[in-house]
Write a protein that holds these residues in place. Structure first.
Motif, PDB file in Angstrom:
ATOM      1  N   LEU A  21     -13.713  -4.834  -2.127  1.00  0.00           N
ATOM      2  CA  LEU A  21     -12.983  -3.874  -1.305  1.00  0.00           C
ATOM      3  C   LEU A  21     -13.304  -2.443  -1.731  1.00  0.00           C
ATOM      4  CD1 LEU A  21      -9.483  -5.595  -1.093  1.00  0.00           C
ATOM      5  CD2 LEU A  21     -11.095  -5.283   0.787  1.00  0.00           C
ATOM      6  N   ASP A  22     -13.307  -2.186  -3.034  1.00  0.00           N
ATOM      7  CA  ASP A  22     -13.572  -0.837  -3.530  1.00  0.00           C
ATOM      8  C   ASP A  22     -14.978  -0.379  -3.191  1.00  0.00           C
ATOM      9  OD1 ASP A  22     -11.017  -0.702  -4.557  1.00  0.00           O
ATOM     10  OD2 ASP A  22     -11.608  -1.334  -6.574  1.00  0.00           O
ATOM     11  N   ARG A  23     -15.939  -1.301  -3.236  1.00  0.00           N
ATOM     12  CA  ARG A  23     -17.330  -0.931  -3.014  1.00  0.00           C
ATOM     13  C   ARG A  23     -17.653  -0.666  -1.540  1.00  0.00           C
ATOM     14  NH1 ARG A  23     -19.983  -5.370  -7.200  1.00  0.00           N
ATOM     15  NH2 ARG A  23     -19.437  -4.246  -9.135  1.00  0.00           N
ATOM     16  N   LEU A  24     -16.726  -0.993  -0.661  1.00  0.00           N
ATOM     17  CA  LEU A  24     -16.962  -0.717   0.752  1.00  0.00           C
ATOM     18  C   LEU A  24     -16.810   0.771   1.079  1.00  0.00           C
ATOM     19  CD1 LEU A  24     -15.229  -3.816   2.367  1.00  0.00           C
ATOM     20  CD2 LEU A  24     -17.670  -3.317   2.264  1.00  0.00           C
ATOM     21  N   GLY A  25     -16.325   1.539   0.109  1.00  0.00           N
ATOM     22  CA  GLY A  25     -16.290   2.995   0.261  1.00  0.00           C
ATOM     23  C   GLY A  25     -15.499   3.456   1.463  1.00  0.00           C
ATOM     24  N   PRO A  26     -16.153   4.155   2.422  1.00  0.00           N
ATOM     25  CA  PRO A  26     -15.417   4.704   3.569  1.00  0.00           C
ATOM     26  C   PRO A  26     -15.066   3.668   4.630  1.00  0.00           C
ATOM     27  CG  PRO A  26     -17.741   5.214   3.785  1.00  0.00           C
ATOM     28  CD  PRO A  26     -17.574   4.558   2.434  1.00  0.00           C
ATOM     29  N   ILE A  27     -15.452   2.424   4.438  1.00  0.00           N
ATOM     30  CA  ILE A  27     -15.163   1.385   5.432  1.00  0.00           C
ATOM     31  C   ILE A  27     -13.767   0.824   5.166  1.00  0.00           C
ATOM     32  CG2 ILE A  27     -15.816  -0.873   6.325  1.00  0.00           C
ATOM     33  CD1 ILE A  27     -18.689  -0.242   5.580  1.00  0.00           C
ATOM     34  N   PRO A  28     -12.819   1.040   6.068  1.00  0.00           N
ATOM     35  CA  PRO A  28     -11.481   0.471   5.880  1.00  0.00           C
ATOM     36  C   PRO A  28     -11.545  -1.054   5.849  1.00  0.00           C
ATOM     37  CG  PRO A  28     -11.470   2.174   7.579  1.00  0.00           C
ATOM     38  CD  PRO A  28     -12.901   1.869   7.283  1.00  0.00           C
ATOM     39  N   ALA A  29     -10.897  -1.644   4.857  1.00  0.00           N
ATOM     40  CA  ALA A  29     -10.955  -3.104   4.726  1.00  0.00           C
ATOM     41  C   ALA A  29      -9.715  -3.605   3.997  1.00  0.00           C
ATOM     42  CB  ALA A  29     -12.212  -3.529   3.963  1.00  0.00           C
ATOM     43  N   TYR A  30      -9.325  -4.827   4.336  1.00  0.00           N
ATOM     44  CA  TYR A  30      -8.229  -5.490   3.626  1.00  0.00           C
ATOM     45  C   TYR A  30      -8.433  -6.989   3.699  1.00  0.00           C
ATOM     46  CZ  TYR A  30      -6.274  -5.593   8.414  1.00  0.00           C
ATOM     47  OH  TYR A  30      -6.089  -5.755   9.765  1.00  0.00           O
ATOM     48  N   LEU A  31      -7.667  -7.712   2.882  1.00  0.00           N
ATOM     49  CA  LEU A  31      -7.703  -9.172   2.856  1.00  0.00           C
ATOM     50  C   LEU A  31      -6.396  -9.714   3.424  1.00  0.00           C
ATOM     51  CD1 LEU A  31      -9.144  -9.853  -0.725  1.00  0.00           C
ATOM     52  CD2 LEU A  31     -10.379 -10.005   1.437  1.00  0.00           C
ATOM     53  N   VAL A  32      -6.503 -10.742   4.278  1.00  0.00           N
ATOM     54  CA  VAL A  32      -5.318 -11.412   4.800  1.00  0.00           C
ATOM     55  C   VAL A  32      -5.379 -12.891   4.438  1.00  0.00           C
ATOM     56  CG1 VAL A  32      -4.969  -9.811   6.714  1.00  0.00           C
ATOM     57  CG2 VAL A  32      -6.412 -11.820   7.053  1.00  0.00           C
ATOM     58  N   ASP A  33      -4.199 -13.492   4.291  1.00  0.00           N
ATOM     59  CA  ASP A  33      -4.139 -14.930   4.034  1.00  0.00           C
ATOM     60  C   ASP A  33      -3.925 -15.672   5.348  1.00  0.00           C
ATOM     61  OD1 ASP A  33      -1.469 -14.602   4.671  1.00  0.00           O
ATOM     62  OD2 ASP A  33      -0.737 -14.859   2.620  1.00  0.00           O
ATOM     63  N   GLU A  34      -3.609 -16.975   5.269  1.00  0.00           N
ATOM     64  CA  GLU A  34      -3.504 -17.773   6.495  1.00  0.00           C
ATOM     65  C   GLU A  34      -2.324 -17.361   7.358  1.00  0.00           C
ATOM     66  OE1 GLU A  34      -0.547 -19.426   3.882  1.00  0.00           O
ATOM     67  OE2 GLU A  34      -2.597 -18.761   3.576  1.00  0.00           O
ATOM     68  N   ARG A  35      -1.344 -16.652   6.775  1.00  0.00           N
ATOM     69  CA  ARG A  35      -0.223 -16.139   7.565  1.00  0.00           C
ATOM     70  C   ARG A  35      -0.500 -14.757   8.145  1.00  0.00           C
ATOM     71  NH1 ARG A  35       4.420 -17.352   3.024  1.00  0.00           N
ATOM     72  NH2 ARG A  35       4.444 -19.644   3.158  1.00  0.00           N
ATOM     73  N   GLN A  36      -1.680 -14.236   7.885  1.00  0.00           N
ATOM     74  CA  GLN A  36      -2.058 -12.864   8.255  1.00  0.00           C
ATOM     75  C   GLN A  36      -1.288 -11.822   7.439  1.00  0.00           C
ATOM     76  OE1 GLN A  36      -4.768 -12.142  10.522  1.00  0.00           O
ATOM     77  NE2 GLN A  36      -4.935 -14.286   9.870  1.00  0.00           N
ATOM     78  N   ASP A  37      -0.806 -12.238   6.266  1.00  0.00           N
ATOM     79  CA  ASP A  37      -0.226 -11.279   5.317  1.00  0.00           C
ATOM     80  C   ASP A  37      -1.355 -10.529   4.620  1.00  0.00           C
ATOM     81  OD1 ASP A  37       2.408 -11.914   5.842  1.00  0.00           O
ATOM     82  OD2 ASP A  37       2.538 -13.419   4.252  1.00  0.00           O
ATOM     83  N   ILE A  38      -1.213  -9.227   4.511  1.00  0.00           N
ATOM     84  CA  ILE A  38      -2.219  -8.389   3.849  1.00  0.00           C
ATOM     85  C   ILE A  38      -1.958  -8.427   2.352  1.00  0.00           C
ATOM     86  CG2 ILE A  38      -3.131  -6.043   3.645  1.00  0.00           C
ATOM     87  CD1 ILE A  38      -2.191  -5.627   6.580  1.00  0.00           C
ATOM     88  N   VAL A  39      -2.907  -8.962   1.590  1.00  0.00           N
ATOM     89  CA  VAL A  39      -2.696  -9.196   0.161  1.00  0.00           C
ATOM     90  C   VAL A  39      -3.494  -8.240  -0.716  1.00  0.00           C
ATOM     91  CG1 VAL A  39      -2.075 -11.616   0.495  1.00  0.00           C
ATOM     92  CG2 VAL A  39      -4.479 -11.007   0.156  1.00  0.00           C
TER      93      VAL A  39
END
Length: 279
Positions: free
Chosen positions: A115-133
């Protein structure tokens, strides 16, 4: 086996299948009366799958015994199901081992570094419930500071419904596409984890607040849609045109969600400036 769910899935896939997608010998046998409704008839699906009409009717009425893998494969072919839809049908029929609740492990250090290395690209991780973790700084700039939200509110679908009036999508259909994709993802997760009470509560909540979600849930659409074109009207960054891309992290239930602009576009320049100022 979820007989009612499987019956509803079969009916909706049959209704969605155009008669010109199957051999004419199935849809136009000698003496066949004129077609009055779209989609296939039950007897046409039964003929294409090589099963009796009475058995297929009982499947759609949730009265038939568990279908064999061979019958499921034949139904998948007759109904022109995708790979994701075939897996979903198998799960509904009890042919794939079901989980109870997903194993919730901490997000790995490697995932945080990605995630950190994506720099200016907004990014997040979601689980099977679509919770942002987990998320990066660019996602905070684009969407909201997730760290300031209660854990319950860090859900991608809930946030989309909450922010639709402030982080608007244009054209209007773009928001509907996202909601339909979310319903498909949660539908597939529900088949894997039918005992997940929280997931069921989320589905009820979203269906109550979004007609698009409710309609998509009823439609049993489980086909993955890894990319959406998003047009955002950001209060500080202005008009942005981004691709919302979703990738599965191997060996986990986590999905990486990224918002990527076209190289050299005004949207790319705006995100780069925002990332620089946020440091």
């Amino acid at each position: 086996m979820s007989k009612d769910e499987m019956a509803d899935f079969l009916r909706r896939r049959r209704d969605a299948l155009s008669p010109d997608q199957v051999p004419a010998t199935v849809t136009h046998p000698p003496g066949r009366r004129a077609r009055r409704t779209p989609g296939l008839r039950r007897e046409e699906v039964a003929a294409a799958a090589g099963v009796s009409v009475s058995y297929y009717e009982r499947l759609e009425q949730a009265r038939a015994p568990r279908p064999s893998p061979q019958v499921l494969a034949a139904l998948g072919t007759a109904l022109r199901l995708t790979a994701a839809e075939r897996e979903h049908l198998a799960r509904l029929a009890g042919q794939v081992p079901l989980g109870t609740n997903a194993v919730r492990e901490p997000v790995s250090a490697d995932a945080h570094r990605l995630l950190d290395r994506l720099g200016p690209i907004p990014a997040y991780l979601v689980d099977e419930r679509q919770d942002i973790v987990a998320w990066n700084g660019a996602a905070v700039v684009l969407i909201i500071d997730f760290g300031l939200l209660p854990a319950k509110e860090r859900n991608a679908v809930r946030l989309a419904l909450r922010l639709r009036d402030t982080l608007c999508s244009a054209p209007a259909g773009a928001q509907g596409e996202f909601i339909r994709q979310s319903a498909a993802q949660l539908r597939a997760a529900g088949a894997r984890y039918p005992a997940d009470r929280v997931l069921g509560e989320l589905v009820n909540e979203f269906a109550a607040h979004s007609p698009d979600f409710a309609a998509s849930w009823r439609d049993h659409d489980v086909r993955p849609l890894p990319m959406l074109r998003k047009h955002l009207r950001h209060p500080e960054l202005g008009e942005l045109e981004l691709e919302r891309q979703t990738l599965l992290l191997p060996g986990t239930d986590l999905q990486l969600v990224m918002y990527t602009p076209d190289p050299g576009s005004p949207s790319a320049a705006a995100l780069a400036r925002a990332e620089t100022h946020s440091r």
